[in-house]
Motif scaffolding. Structure first.
Motif, PDB file in Angstrom:
ATOM      1  N   ASP A  60       0.870  -1.174   0.000  1.00  0.00           N
ATOM      2  CA  ASP A  60       0.000   0.000   0.000  1.00  0.00           C
ATOM      3  C   ASP A  60       0.906   1.222   0.000  1.00  0.00           C
ATOM      4  O   ASP A  60       1.987   1.200   0.608  1.00  0.00           O
ATOM      5  N   LEU A  73      -3.053   7.751  -3.186  1.00  0.00           N
ATOM      6  CA  LEU A  73      -2.820   6.451  -2.565  1.00  0.00           C
ATOM      7  C   LEU A  73      -2.989   5.344  -3.581  1.00  0.00           C
ATOM      8  O   LEU A  73      -3.625   5.523  -4.609  1.00  0.00           O
ATOM      9  N   ARG A  74      -2.393   4.214  -3.279  1.00  0.00           N
ATOM     10  CA  ARG A  74      -2.523   2.998  -4.077  1.00  0.00           C
ATOM     11  C   ARG A  74      -2.708   1.837  -3.115  1.00  0.00           C
ATOM     12  O   ARG A  74      -1.929   1.664  -2.185  1.00  0.00           O
ATOM     13  N   HIS A  75      -3.730   1.031  -3.371  1.00  0.00           N
ATOM     14  CA  HIS A  75      -3.971  -0.177  -2.584  1.00  0.00           C
ATOM     15  C   HIS A  75      -3.273  -1.355  -3.260  1.00  0.00           C
ATOM     16  O   HIS A  75      -3.432  -1.557  -4.468  1.00  0.00           O
ATOM     17  N   ALA A  76      -2.520  -2.127  -2.492  1.00  0.00           N
ATOM     18  CA  ALA A  76      -1.905  -3.381  -2.945  1.00  0.00           C
ATOM     19  C   ALA A  76      -1.231  -3.249  -4.309  1.00  0.00           C
ATOM     20  O   ALA A  76      -1.473  -4.036  -5.218  1.00  0.00           O
ATOM     21  N   GLU A  96       5.385   3.759   2.248  1.00  0.00           N
ATOM     22  CA  GLU A  96       5.130   2.408   1.756  1.00  0.00           C
ATOM     23  C   GLU A  96       4.807   1.514   2.942  1.00  0.00           C
ATOM     24  O   GLU A  96       5.507   1.538   3.957  1.00  0.00           O
ATOM     25  N   ALA A  99       0.591  -4.425   2.265  1.00  0.00           N
ATOM     26  CA  ALA A  99      -0.711  -4.410   1.593  1.00  0.00           C
ATOM     27  C   ALA A  99      -1.816  -4.703   2.606  1.00  0.00           C
ATOM     28  O   ALA A  99      -1.668  -5.566   3.474  1.00  0.00           O
ATOM     29  N   LEU A 102      -4.156   0.212   4.309  1.00  0.00           N
ATOM     30  CA  LEU A 102      -5.045   1.329   3.958  1.00  0.00           C
ATOM     31  C   LEU A 102      -6.512   0.929   4.106  1.00  0.00           C
ATOM     32  O   LEU A 102      -7.316   1.693   4.638  1.00  0.00           O
TER      33      LEU A 102
END
Length: 120
Positions: A60, A73-76, A96, A99, A102
């Motif tokens: 994440d 943001l970025r999930h997984a 960072e 995963a 978030l």
């Protein structure tokens, strides 16, 4: 260790964060690590983008501005991705995380973070 608290949601995001501030540490990031423990985070400072080449695990990712607000943001995000980021004038640092953090903390764009001790 550095603690990251999402004050908007009153959630601890990480209580064992480390800071990657040098050019070498920022470039190395999490590459090659087989897993990330719960409670861990890597703060890449200053930075506004990342890649996941040579990584072994999904992560994440939070993109944070000068006021410690989440601006992206970025999930997984899976290994082997060439780029994720925000505009350079928006992002100040990247966090960072393992995963799933978030989603578990309901962290969203616009949330206010508190880093202690504060980043200088």
């Amino acid at each position: 260790p550095i603690r990251i608290h999402n004050t908007t949601r009153d959630q601890v995001i990480a209580d064992q964060a480390e800071l990657a501030r040098s050019f070498a540490a920022r470039g190395r990031g999490l590459m090659g690590r087989p897993a990330l423990p719960q409670g861990y985070a890597l703060i890449i400072y200053p930075e506004w983008s990342i890649h996941t080449f040579f990584m072994r695990v999904a992560i994440d990712v939070l993109f944070v501005d000068r006021a410690d607000r989440v601006v992206g943001l970025r999930h997984a995000m899976p290994p082997g991705r060439p780029f994720a980021g925000v505009a350079p004038w928006r992002g100040r640092y990247v966090i960072e995380l393992p995963a799933g953090v978030l989603a578990a903390t309901a962290t969203a764009i616009g949330d206010q973070l508190a880093i202690s001790p504060a980043l200088a």
